[in-house]
Scaffold this motif. Sequence first.
Motif, PDB file in Angstrom:
ATOM      1  N   SER A  15      20.823   1.115  34.956  1.00 35.58           N
ATOM      2  CA  SER A  15      19.902   1.138  33.822  1.00 35.58           C
ATOM      3  C   SER A  15      20.731   1.456  32.581  1.00 35.58           C
ATOM      4  CB  SER A  15      18.818   2.184  34.012  1.00 35.58           C
ATOM      5  OG  SER A  15      18.010   1.857  35.117  1.00 35.58           O
ATOM      6  N   ILE A  16      20.399   0.804  31.470  1.00 35.14           N
ATOM      7  CA  ILE A  16      21.209   0.919  30.256  1.00 35.14           C
ATOM      8  C   ILE A  16      20.312   1.172  29.052  1.00 35.14           C
ATOM      9  CG2 ILE A  16      22.792  -0.307  28.708  1.00 35.14           C
ATOM     10  CD1 ILE A  16      23.651  -1.970  31.144  1.00 35.14           C
ATOM     11  N   GLY A  17      20.738   2.082  28.181  1.00 36.43           N
ATOM     12  CA  GLY A  17      20.084   2.313  26.903  1.00 36.43           C
ATOM     13  C   GLY A  17      20.997   1.810  25.796  1.00 36.43           C
ATOM     14  N   ILE A  18      20.443   1.025  24.884  1.00 37.92           N
ATOM     15  CA  ILE A  18      21.237   0.408  23.827  1.00 37.92           C
ATOM     16  C   ILE A  18      20.701   0.841  22.468  1.00 37.92           C
ATOM     17  CG2 ILE A  18      21.932  -1.786  22.781  1.00 37.92           C
ATOM     18  CD1 ILE A  18      21.413  -3.040  25.592  1.00 37.92           C
ATOM     19  N   CYS A  19      21.598   1.237  21.585  1.00 42.27           N
ATOM     20  CA  CYS A  19      21.245   1.532  20.207  1.00 42.27           C
ATOM     21  C   CYS A  19      21.753   0.371  19.360  1.00 42.27           C
ATOM     22  CB  CYS A  19      21.894   2.837  19.763  1.00 42.27           C
ATOM     23  SG  CYS A  19      21.573   3.218  18.046  1.00 42.27           S
ATOM     24  N   ALA A  36      20.437   5.927  21.801  1.00 43.75           N
ATOM     25  CA  ALA A  36      20.822   5.191  23.008  1.00 43.75           C
ATOM     26  C   ALA A  36      20.440   5.977  24.255  1.00 43.75           C
ATOM     27  CB  ALA A  36      22.315   4.903  22.995  1.00 43.75           C
ATOM     28  N   ASP A  37      20.627   7.298  24.211  1.00 43.53           N
ATOM     29  CA  ASP A  37      20.272   8.150  25.343  1.00 43.53           C
ATOM     30  C   ASP A  37      18.769   8.124  25.593  1.00 43.53           C
ATOM     31  OD1 ASP A  37      21.247  10.028  27.348  1.00 43.53           O
ATOM     32  OD2 ASP A  37      20.172  11.561  26.211  1.00 43.53           O
ATOM     33  N   GLU A  38      17.972   8.187  24.532  1.00 46.23           N
ATOM     34  CA  GLU A  38      16.516   8.095  24.682  1.00 46.23           C
ATOM     35  C   GLU A  38      16.118   6.747  25.289  1.00 46.23           C
ATOM     36  OE1 GLU A  38      15.064   8.816  20.744  1.00 46.23           O
ATOM     37  OE2 GLU A  38      15.354  10.985  20.897  1.00 46.23           O
ATOM     38  N   ALA A  43      14.415   3.438  30.013  1.00 45.76           N
ATOM     39  CA  ALA A  43      14.703   2.412  31.023  1.00 45.76           C
ATOM     40  C   ALA A  43      14.579   2.989  32.430  1.00 45.76           C
ATOM     41  CB  ALA A  43      16.099   1.835  30.807  1.00 45.76           C
ATOM     42  N   LYS A  44      15.127   4.181  32.638  1.00 48.73           N
ATOM     43  CA  LYS A  44      15.040   4.815  33.957  1.00 48.73           C
ATOM     44  C   LYS A  44      13.584   5.098  34.343  1.00 48.73           C
ATOM     45  CE  LYS A  44      19.506   7.133  34.134  1.00 48.73           C
ATOM     46  NZ  LYS A  44      19.914   6.906  35.517  1.00 48.73           N
ATOM     47  N   TYR A  51      17.173  -2.541  31.079  1.00 47.59           N
ATOM     48  CA  TYR A  51      17.784  -2.077  29.841  1.00 47.59           C
ATOM     49  C   TYR A  51      16.705  -1.971  28.778  1.00 47.59           C
ATOM     50  CZ  TYR A  51      17.628  -6.886  28.101  1.00 47.59           C
ATOM     51  OH  TYR A  51      17.209  -8.108  27.687  1.00 47.59           O
ATOM     52  N   VAL A  52      16.897  -1.033  27.855  1.00 46.00           N
ATOM     53  CA  VAL A  52      15.978  -0.834  26.745  1.00 46.00           C
ATOM     54  C   VAL A  52      16.819  -0.761  25.470  1.00 46.00           C
ATOM     55  CG1 VAL A  52      14.358   0.772  25.651  1.00 46.00           C
ATOM     56  CG2 VAL A  52      14.201   0.321  28.103  1.00 46.00           C
ATOM     57  N   VAL A  53      16.387  -1.463  24.433  1.00 42.29           N
ATOM     58  CA  VAL A  53      17.069  -1.454  23.149  1.00 42.29           C
ATOM     59  C   VAL A  53      16.292  -0.543  22.208  1.00 42.29           C
ATOM     60  CG1 VAL A  53      17.850  -2.843  21.197  1.00 42.29           C
ATOM     61  CG2 VAL A  53      17.909  -3.802  23.505  1.00 42.29           C
ATOM     62  N   ALA A  54      16.998   0.442  21.618  1.00 42.87           N
ATOM     63  CA  ALA A  54      16.361   1.376  20.673  1.00 42.87           C
ATOM     64  C   ALA A  54      16.308   0.760  19.300  1.00 42.87           C
ATOM     65  CB  ALA A  54      17.151   2.682  20.632  1.00 42.87           C
TER      66      ALA A  54
END
Length: 54
Positions: A15-19, A36-38, A43-44, A51-54
Motif C-alpha cells: 500500500s502506498i501513500g503519495i503526496c 503522504a503518511d496520511e 490506503a491501508k 495507493y492513495v494520492v493526497a
Amino acid sequence: MPNEHSPDSKVLSCSIGICQGLANEFDSIDDMIRRADEALYCAKKQGRARYVVA
C-alpha cells in the motif's frame, strides 16, 4: 508476490501513500511527508494493494 513463509498471508502486497503538488504549495518537507503518511494510512484502511494520492 509469493510470501510462503508468512504465518498471516501467502501473498505479499504493498500500500502506498503519495503526496502530489508543487513544493511551494506546502509549508515544509515535513508537511509533505505528513500528507503522504496520511494517504498511506488511508490506503491501508481501504484494504490491501492500494495507493492513495493526497
